[in-house]
Design an enzyme around this catalytic site. Sequence first.
Site, PDB file in Angstrom:
ATOM      1  N   TYR A 235       0.844  -1.180   0.003  1.00 40.11           N
ATOM      2  CA  TYR A 235       0.115  -0.042  -0.205  1.00 40.11           C
ATOM      3  C   TYR A 235       0.774   1.114   0.024  1.00 40.11           C
ATOM      4  O   TYR A 235       1.598   1.423   0.942  1.00 40.11           O
ATOM      5  CB  TYR A 235      -0.974   0.036   1.045  1.00 40.11           C
ATOM      6  CG  TYR A 235      -1.980  -1.072   1.208  1.00 40.11           C
ATOM      7  CD1 TYR A 235      -2.246  -1.889   0.146  1.00 40.11           C
ATOM      8  CD2 TYR A 235      -2.865  -1.164   2.383  1.00 40.11           C
ATOM      9  CE1 TYR A 235      -3.091  -2.946  -0.077  1.00 40.11           C
ATOM     10  CE2 TYR A 235      -4.088  -2.421   2.308  1.00 40.11           C
ATOM     11  CZ  TYR A 235      -3.737  -3.072   1.327  1.00 40.11           C
ATOM     12  OH  TYR A 235      -4.967  -4.286   1.159  1.00 40.11           O
TER      13      TYR A 235
ATOM     14  N   SER B 173     -13.200  -3.791   1.274  1.00 40.65           N
ATOM     15  CA  SER B 173     -14.223  -3.212   0.617  1.00 40.65           C
ATOM     16  C   SER B 173     -15.748  -3.321   0.949  1.00 40.65           C
ATOM     17  O   SER B 173     -16.604  -3.853  -0.111  1.00 40.65           O
ATOM     18  CB  SER B 173     -13.983  -3.802  -1.177  1.00 40.65           C
ATOM     19  OG  SER B 173     -13.376  -2.850  -1.649  1.00 40.65           O
TER      20      SER B 173
ATOM     21  N   LEU C 183     -17.995  -1.323   1.199  1.00 37.55           N
ATOM     22  CA  LEU C 183     -18.693  -0.490   0.699  1.00 37.55           C
ATOM     23  C   LEU C 183     -18.710  -0.786  -0.959  1.00 37.55           C
ATOM     24  O   LEU C 183     -18.921   0.133  -1.798  1.00 37.55           O
ATOM     25  CB  LEU C 183     -18.279   0.863   0.735  1.00 37.55           C
ATOM     26  CG  LEU C 183     -18.736   1.229   2.303  1.00 37.55           C
ATOM     27  CD1 LEU C 183     -18.362   2.782   2.815  1.00 37.55           C
ATOM     28  CD2 LEU C 183     -20.121   1.182   2.609  1.00 37.55           C
TER      29      LEU C 183
ATOM     30  N   GLY D 270     -16.327   1.491  -3.186  1.00 38.85           N
ATOM     31  CA  GLY D 270     -16.670   2.955  -2.939  1.00 38.85           C
ATOM     32  C   GLY D 270     -17.967   3.190  -3.498  1.00 38.85           C
ATOM     33  O   GLY D 270     -18.700   4.180  -3.325  1.00 38.85           O
TER      34      GLY D 270
ATOM     35  N   LEU E 116     -20.953   1.780  -3.136  1.00 43.06           N
ATOM     36  CA  LEU E 116     -21.945   1.678  -2.335  1.00 43.06           C
ATOM     37  C   LEU E 116     -21.937   2.911  -1.270  1.00 43.06           C
ATOM     38  O   LEU E 116     -22.874   3.235  -0.256  1.00 43.06           O
ATOM     39  CB  LEU E 116     -22.305   0.518  -1.267  1.00 43.06           C
ATOM     40  CG  LEU E 116     -22.459  -0.854  -2.357  1.00 43.06           C
ATOM     41  CD1 LEU E 116     -22.064  -2.020  -1.203  1.00 43.06           C
ATOM     42  CD2 LEU E 116     -23.708  -0.710  -2.915  1.00 43.06           C
TER      43      LEU E 116
END
Length: 324
Positions: free
Chosen positions: A55, A208, A210, A213, A215
């Site tokens: 990351y 994830s 959501l 992203g 949602l």
Amino acid sequence: MHMRMRTVGASGLKVSAIGLGSLTWGGQTDSREARSMVRHFVDAGGNLVDTAPAYGGGFAEQLIGKLIHTDIRRDDLVIATKAGFVVEGNKRVVDTSRSALLRDLEGSLRRLHTDHVDLWQVHAWGDAPIEETCAALDYAVQAGMARYVGVSNFVGWQSATAATWQRADGARIPLVSNQVEYSLLARRAEIEVAPSAQHHGMGLLAWSALGRGVLGGRYRHGTPKDSRGGSDRLSWFVDPYLTRKSSAVVEAIVKAADGLGATVPQIALAWVRDAPVVSSALVGPRTTSQLEELLGTDDVVLPTEITSALDDITGGPNLARDTA
């Protein structure tokens, strides 16, 4: 504030029911914003921060390493990181050999400025023999470099194979978690992954939560310039979810949110958080205000009828609900 806490699977590891992911740190989220998010998260009673060497090319781990010496105490966080996966140029390379895993862990501990991580996860299933991969996990715990170990992105048979190997000999360290994608737009984990985890005493960490992203409701009227979908680097990640079906799901969540006096992302997140076998729902907000909204999910309780309606719209009942 105090966020609800859960134990991960059959272990003694306690994590907040909402976890903070750091995928965008160093890319779309600068250090000032990430620092502000971590402080807000801890103030709200959150403790699980999920990261990985990949990351931001190590940036996310470095930042967490700074914060636990300046802004928060090391013991305020459950630091979860991963190993066995690197991005080299445009290529994603999985290497789950003992040497690669332990090299990754040593790098993580250096960047994180700590002598141990709380949860160390194999980032993906690889070609190395599973016995060798698991032996590296045992070594890390016995050497004090990791408190707990788990896997990530393993499908059902992979996690069952690894978990069974670890349980076959009382000297080995049991796996406590499998971190997989799971949301109202990605329910595949319910078929094999969740039952496998439940059977082996593992908890699911849902990444994830959501729907990458989608949602969050931000794509209802097009793709915002500052969103992942609008970014050259991350649009591949969001595109599969910008479909007519996902729009219908978002509109259904909008109705539920209106009825419950909550926001769209809060409803979507509560659904994942409260699904069977889930220990923590991971979110990757890019700003503190997005995080604030998600932290408000702690007060949201989905009535059974709403949960069932959302299940029906997104693929049918979750068969584990009655048995959980």
